[in-house]
Design an enzyme around this catalytic site. Structure first.
Site, mmCIF file in Angstrom:
data_model
loop_
_atom_site.group_PDB
_atom_site.id
_atom_site.type_symbol
_atom_site.label_atom_id
_atom_site.label_comp_id
_atom_site.label_asym_id
_atom_site.label_seq_id
_atom_site.Cartn_x
_atom_site.Cartn_y
_atom_site.Cartn_z
ATOM 1 N N SER A 107 0.829 -1.212 0.000
ATOM 2 C CA SER A 107 0.000 0.000 0.000
ATOM 3 C C SER A 107 0.865 1.265 0.000
ATOM 4 C CB SER A 107 -0.866 -0.011 1.269
ATOM 5 O OG SER A 107 -1.409 1.270 1.508
ATOM 6 N N TYR A 130 -2.346 5.446 -4.183
ATOM 7 C CA TYR A 130 -3.448 6.381 -3.943
ATOM 8 C C TYR A 130 -3.067 7.676 -4.640
ATOM 9 C CZ TYR A 130 -5.870 3.831 -0.156
ATOM 10 O OH TYR A 130 -6.584 2.940 0.574
ATOM 11 N N THR A 156 -5.924 2.535 -6.833
ATOM 12 C CA THR A 156 -7.179 2.408 -6.077
ATOM 13 C C THR A 156 -8.081 3.602 -6.363
ATOM 14 O OG1 THR A 156 -6.125 1.100 -4.375
ATOM 15 C CG2 THR A 156 -8.158 2.224 -3.746
ATOM 16 N N LYS A 252 -8.471 -0.854 -9.045
ATOM 17 C CA LYS A 252 -9.085 -1.477 -7.862
ATOM 18 C C LYS A 252 -10.175 -0.579 -7.287
ATOM 19 C CE LYS A 252 -7.778 -3.158 -3.254
ATOM 20 N NZ LYS A 252 -8.273 -2.165 -2.317
ATOM 21 N N HIS A 276 -13.598 -2.003 -0.994
ATOM 22 C CA HIS A 276 -12.595 -1.658 0.012
ATOM 23 C C HIS A 276 -12.882 -2.400 1.335
ATOM 24 C CE1 HIS A 276 -9.375 1.524 -0.088
ATOM 25 N NE2 HIS A 276 -9.270 1.182 1.182
HETATM 26 C C1 LIG Z 1 -6.969 -2.472 7.634
HETATM 27 C C2 LIG Z 1 -7.178 -2.266 6.163
HETATM 28 C C3 LIG Z 1 -6.430 -1.295 5.482
HETATM 29 C C4 LIG Z 1 -6.585 -1.147 4.109
HETATM 30 N N1 LIG Z 1 -5.780 -0.255 3.433
HETATM 31 C C5 LIG Z 1 -5.860 -0.183 2.077
HETATM 32 C C6 LIG Z 1 -4.943 0.612 1.355
HETATM 33 O O1 LIG Z 1 -4.044 1.229 1.908
HETATM 34 N N2 LIG Z 1 -5.092 0.656 0.006
HETATM 35 C C7 LIG Z 1 -6.087 -0.030 -0.659
HETATM 36 O O2 LIG Z 1 -6.188 0.056 -1.889
HETATM 37 N N3 LIG Z 1 -6.938 -0.810 0.022
HETATM 38 C C8 LIG Z 1 -6.843 -0.919 1.356
HETATM 39 N N4 LIG Z 1 -7.681 -1.741 2.026
HETATM 40 C C9 LIG Z 1 -8.659 -2.564 1.291
HETATM 41 C C10 LIG Z 1 -8.017 -3.893 0.866
HETATM 42 O O3 LIG Z 1 -7.074 -3.710 -0.145
HETATM 43 C C11 LIG Z 1 -9.078 -4.856 0.343
HETATM 44 O O4 LIG Z 1 -9.822 -4.226 -0.662
HETATM 45 C C12 LIG Z 1 -10.011 -5.343 1.439
HETATM 46 O O5 LIG Z 1 -9.294 -5.651 2.614
HETATM 47 C C13 LIG Z 1 -10.748 -6.574 0.960
HETATM 48 O O6 LIG Z 1 -11.664 -6.995 1.919
HETATM 49 P P1 LIG Z 1 -11.382 -8.165 2.977
HETATM 50 O O7 LIG Z 1 -10.534 -7.569 4.035
HETATM 51 O O8 LIG Z 1 -12.747 -8.517 3.423
HETATM 52 O O9 LIG Z 1 -10.672 -9.273 2.229
HETATM 53 C C14 LIG Z 1 -7.545 -1.922 3.413
HETATM 54 C C15 LIG Z 1 -8.284 -2.890 4.109
HETATM 55 C C16 LIG Z 1 -8.108 -3.068 5.460
HETATM 56 C C17 LIG Z 1 -8.894 -4.139 6.171
#
Ligand SMILES: Cc1cc2nc3c(=O)[nH]c(=O)nc-3n(C[C@H](O)[C@H](O)[C@H](O)COP(=O)(O)O)c2cc1C
Length: 387
Positions: A107, A130, A156, A252, A276
């Site tokens: 990330s 981002y 994203t 994404k 997300h």
């Molecule tokens: C704690 C956390 C932080 C996240 N940070 C980002 C991020 O920095 N960039 C991003 O594109 N998605 C981020 N996401 C979304 C994840 O990439 C992903 O889409 C999501 O976790 C998928 O759902 P799941 O946790 O149910 O598998 C984050 C998700 C979580 C749980």
């Protein structure tokens, strides 16, 4: 050592070993958390068709995702502050993924920097961008990812404006945590985490600190990050970033078929159906329910992947059966990381692989690439009849 048989076991350990504010940061969705909950519960609406008396020898889970060979079509999703779930978390996760043969996505909001992970990971990884208002930062992040040999850029699209998670506000979430009395008491109750955190220099957003003018303290950093997500991001900007990057380009955070068409037209090598993990628009439909309409819209133009809600190999197979070519997992591997570092991420991947292998066989299939709608029983109203 407890016997780990499922992601739920890792989740329990993760909760036990990680300070509350980071556990809450992971295990929450925006507002009422309806979308967060339905992302997982909607998978259970789909059922498998059991088939028998078929040759099930020599089963294959290998596949490709945007041209990358994978030992199973499951990539590690970008997760901000991974290095707060476990000290040096991004390095642990990248190593586990490389050894297992699946992609790791770093990330923008990581604790370990692009350079930290490049120095520690045996294989190239993917970088998630981002788009920030600070164009110099965006240009330099793309350049740094290229220099670090990142093999795909994951842009994203669903976080131009931050969704609100009540718990993070109530906890006063920061990386690293502020030394308040409740935080100090909580950290004292997580000695393994605190001991390892004290021994690593990687405790703040190292992709940002030192790479942005005038951001040197925690206060500067928090202020910069909160006001930097670019509300003006549009398809023209997406096209500019694609031209700047030139390599594999993955979009994404697409949940709607019309946006998926725009993403495919923008030259995406893959489009990730994602909300997300329920952290942005509460009240949106789950990713698994939106997947069929996105596959119908762009499945012949580009690869469609799915994330949000996957907690098992069975969930992965359901997504593939509905037409996804690949998947991403977020919390499922973060639970492994918070539980046991690199070994926990490996365990999470092993659990998922085993569940995929056994389930695929009981569905009468030998190759994951042959999974399709014929393997599922889909309720008639699964996609919903929305006006
Ligand atoms: C704690 C956390 C932080 C996240 N940070 C980002 C991020 O920095 N960039 C991003 O594109 N998605 C981020 N996401 C979304 C994840 O990439 C992903 O889409 C999501 O976790 C998928 O759902 P799941 O946790 O149910 O598998 C984050 C998700 C979580 C749980």
């Amino acid at each position: 050592m407890p016997v780990i048989t499922c992601i739920e076991d890792l989740k329990r350990l993760h909760r036990k070993r990680t300070p509350k504010m980071f556990w809450d940061y992971c295990e929450s969705g925006s507002y009422t958390e309806q979308t967060f909950r339905e992302n997982t519960s909607d998978f259970s609406l789909l059922r498998f068709r059991q088939r028998v008396a078929r040759d099930l020898s020599g089963r294959v889970l290998d596949s490709t995702m945007a041209g990358t060979k994978v030992t199973m079509p499951v990539a590690l999703a970008p997760v901000g502050s991974t290095g707060m779930q476990h000290p040096d978390g991004e390095i642990h996760a990248a190593r586990a993924a490389a050894k297992f043969g699946v992609p790791f996505t770093l990330s923008t909001m990581s604790i370990c920097s692009i350079e930290d992970v490049a120095a520690a990971s045996p294989d190239p990884f993917w970088f998630q961008l981002y788009v920030m208002k600070d164009e110099d930062f965006v240009d330099s992040a793309i350049e740094r990812a290229r220099k670090a040999n990142c093999s795909a850029l994951v842009l994203t699209l669903d976080l131009q404006i931050l969704g609100q998670r009540h718990k993070d506000l109530k906890n006063g979430l920061t990386s690293p945590p502020r030394p308040t009395i409740p935080n100090l008491i909580n950290m004292a109750m997580k000695p393994r985490w605190t001991w390892n955190m004290a021994r690593t220099p990687r405790r703040q957003f190292r992709n940002i600190v030192g790479h942005v003018k005038n951001v040197t303290s925690l206060a500067d950093l928090t202020a910069w990050a909160n006001e930097q997500f670019d509300p003006k991001l549009d398809w023209a900007k997406v096209a500019r970033i694609r031209d700047q990057w030139k390599g594999k380009f993955i979009l994404k955070g697409v949940l709607d078929p019309e946006d998926a068409k725009m993403a495919a037209d923008a030259g995406a090598d893959a489009v990730i159906v994602s909300n997300h993990g329920g952290r942005q628009l509460d009240g949106a439909l789950s990713s698994i329910r939106m997947l069929p309409s996105v596959v119908r819209a762009v499945g012949d133009q580009t690869e469609v992947w799915l994330d949000s809600g996957i907690r098992s190999g069975q969930d992965v197979l359901k997504a593939l059966s509905l037409g996804a070519k690949g998947t991403m997992i977020g919390r499922a591997y973060i639970h492994g990381l918070g539980a046991m570092g690199e070994a926990g991420v490996t365990t999470a991947l092993e659990v998922i692989r085993k569940e995929m292998d056994i389930t695929m066989a009981l569905c009468g299939e030998r190759d994951v690439k042959n999974m399709g709608r014929h393997n599922l029983l889909i309720p008639q109203d699964f996609e919903g009849n929305w006006a």
